[in-house]
Design a protein around this motif. Structure first.
Motif, PDB file in Angstrom:
ATOM      1  N   LEU A  22       0.845  -1.294   0.074  1.00 15.89           N
ATOM      2  CA  LEU A  22      -0.053   0.070  -0.010  1.00 15.89           C
ATOM      3  C   LEU A  22       0.845   1.222   0.029  1.00 15.89           C
ATOM      4  N   SER A  23       1.907   1.300   0.656  1.00  9.10           N
ATOM      5  CA  SER A  23       2.543   2.647   0.955  1.00  9.10           C
ATOM      6  C   SER A  23       3.693   2.708  -0.090  1.00  9.10           C
ATOM      7  N   ALA A  24       4.044   1.655  -0.815  1.00 10.96           N
ATOM      8  CA  ALA A  24       5.107   1.718  -1.884  1.00 10.96           C
ATOM      9  C   ALA A  24       4.813   0.704  -2.839  1.00 10.96           C
ATOM     10  N   PRO A  25       3.654   0.842  -3.682  1.00 10.70           N
ATOM     11  CA  PRO A  25       3.416  -0.330  -4.561  1.00 10.70           C
ATOM     12  C   PRO A  25       4.255  -0.279  -5.795  1.00 10.70           C
ATOM     13  N   GLU A  26       4.895   0.821  -6.233  1.00 13.37           N
ATOM     14  CA  GLU A  26       5.779   0.757  -7.382  1.00 13.37           C
ATOM     15  C   GLU A  26       6.969  -0.055  -7.073  1.00 13.37           C
ATOM     16  N   ALA A  27       7.714   0.402  -5.793  1.00 13.15           N
ATOM     17  CA  ALA A  27       8.857  -0.068  -5.584  1.00 13.15           C
ATOM     18  C   ALA A  27       8.612  -1.817  -5.320  1.00 13.15           C
ATOM     19  N   THR A  28       7.406  -2.108  -4.702  1.00 16.20           N
ATOM     20  CA  THR A  28       7.372  -3.531  -4.496  1.00 16.20           C
ATOM     21  C   THR A  28       6.887  -4.254  -5.838  1.00 16.20           C
ATOM     22  N   THR A  29       6.049  -3.662  -6.712  1.00 19.63           N
ATOM     23  CA  THR A  29       5.894  -4.323  -7.982  1.00 19.63           C
ATOM     24  C   THR A  29       7.316  -4.430  -8.818  1.00 19.63           C
ATOM     25  N   ALA A  30       8.104  -3.382  -8.539  1.00 22.35           N
ATOM     26  CA  ALA A  30       9.337  -3.407  -9.404  1.00 22.35           C
ATOM     27  C   ALA A  30      10.262  -4.549  -9.008  1.00 22.35           C
ATOM     28  N   ALA A  31      10.379  -4.640  -7.792  1.00 27.93           N
ATOM     29  CA  ALA A  31      11.289  -5.735  -7.009  1.00 27.93           C
ATOM     30  C   ALA A  31      10.851  -7.254  -7.434  1.00 27.93           C
ATOM     31  N   ILE A  32       9.446  -7.333  -7.485  1.00 28.73           N
ATOM     32  CA  ILE A  32       8.836  -8.712  -7.843  1.00 28.73           C
ATOM     33  C   ILE A  32       9.043  -8.998  -9.232  1.00 28.73           C
TER      34      ILE A  32
END
Length: 265
Positions: free
Chosen positions: A248-258
């Protein structure tokens, strides 16, 4: 009611490989709304609610079954088999990271890869192991929840979320906690915060990505490093994010890492 209906399951995407997203304590599948859509082009994305959460069938909640994370793992296995998942990807947030570990060991054919977002195999400190909480702190937390579910939700959710400069995030988590049936929340909290799944990290055959936030009061950095050390061949990524809910707080970074992890499959 079928297992698919019981878990309020939603499928989108058209890829050959299934990608199963599992939410954490006090949450539901809506917590993945900023991450899961990014994978719909390449994968068949599956979102669901654990029994007792969100739009799941609350009448299916069995206190004995769900007194341990094994019960939730059994559900993941049953649901994934019903949906024809083979060599898929499991993305689990918080307590669901350990649920995914257990499910992958019960049925190794289901998941080729595990993405563990802010995982913790044990929340209580134990000797040299740093879990983030002493046992008295956990007991106090559970006693507070037992006596005042609403007050606990309003106090704990913003702390868990972090990002005090974005109060709307804490408010969303508070509302999610408050929507949860109080009795189920109390039981799930005990199942979550008193669990010790450290031994279950041994023997995991799936590829694993450990996503750790730079500051997380629920699962501090030492916990992520511990999980990484005890999952041979795993990757550890320290996200430029704070709090316990980077989906929720950093979806772009989370998505990029995955995405970076999956490109290496």
């Amino acid at each position: 009611m079928s297992v698919i209906e019981r878990h309020n399951t939603k499928q989108t995407g058209s890829g050959d490989t299934a990608m199963v997203f599992a939410h954490g304590f006090g949450c539901d599948q809506n917590m993945w709304r900023w991450v899961a859509p990014a994978f719909e082009v390449r994968y068949r994305t599956i979102l669901f609610d654990h029994v007792g959460a969100g739009g799941s069938d609350l009448s299916a909640y069995d206190p004995a079954k769900y007194a341990s994370l094994e019960g939730y793992a059994d559900d993941v296995v049953e649901l994934s088999r019903a949906l024809g998942v083979e060599r898929g990807i499991f993305v689990g947030h918080s307590v669901s990271a350990m649920v995914g570990i257990l499910a992958s060991k019960k049925a190794p054919e289901l998941f080729e890869s595990l993405v563990l977002v802010c995982p913790s195999p044990r929340y209580v400190d134990d000797g040299d192991y740093v879990g983030g909480f002493t046992r008295p702190q956990i007991d106090e937390l559970l006693e507070f929840l037992d006596s005042n579910h609403m007050g606990w939700s309003q106090a704990m959710a913003p702390t868990i979320m972090g990002n005090t400069d974005r109060p709307e995030l804490g408010e969303e988590l508070t509302n999610s906690f408050c929507r949860t049936d109080p009795e189920i929340a109390k039981r799930f909290a005990r199942t979550t915060f008193l669990a010790d799944n450290r031994a279950d990290l041994e023997g995991v055959t799936a590829r694993c990505l450990v996503l750790q936030c730079s500051e997380d009061v629920i699962a501090p950095r030492e916990v992520g490093e511990y999980v990484h050390r005890h999952l041979p061949g795993s990757e550890l990524v320290l996200l430029d994010a704070t709090g316990h809910c980077p989906n929720l707080s950093a979806p772009e970074a989370t998505t990029a890492a995955i995405e970076a992890f999956l490109r290496g499959r």
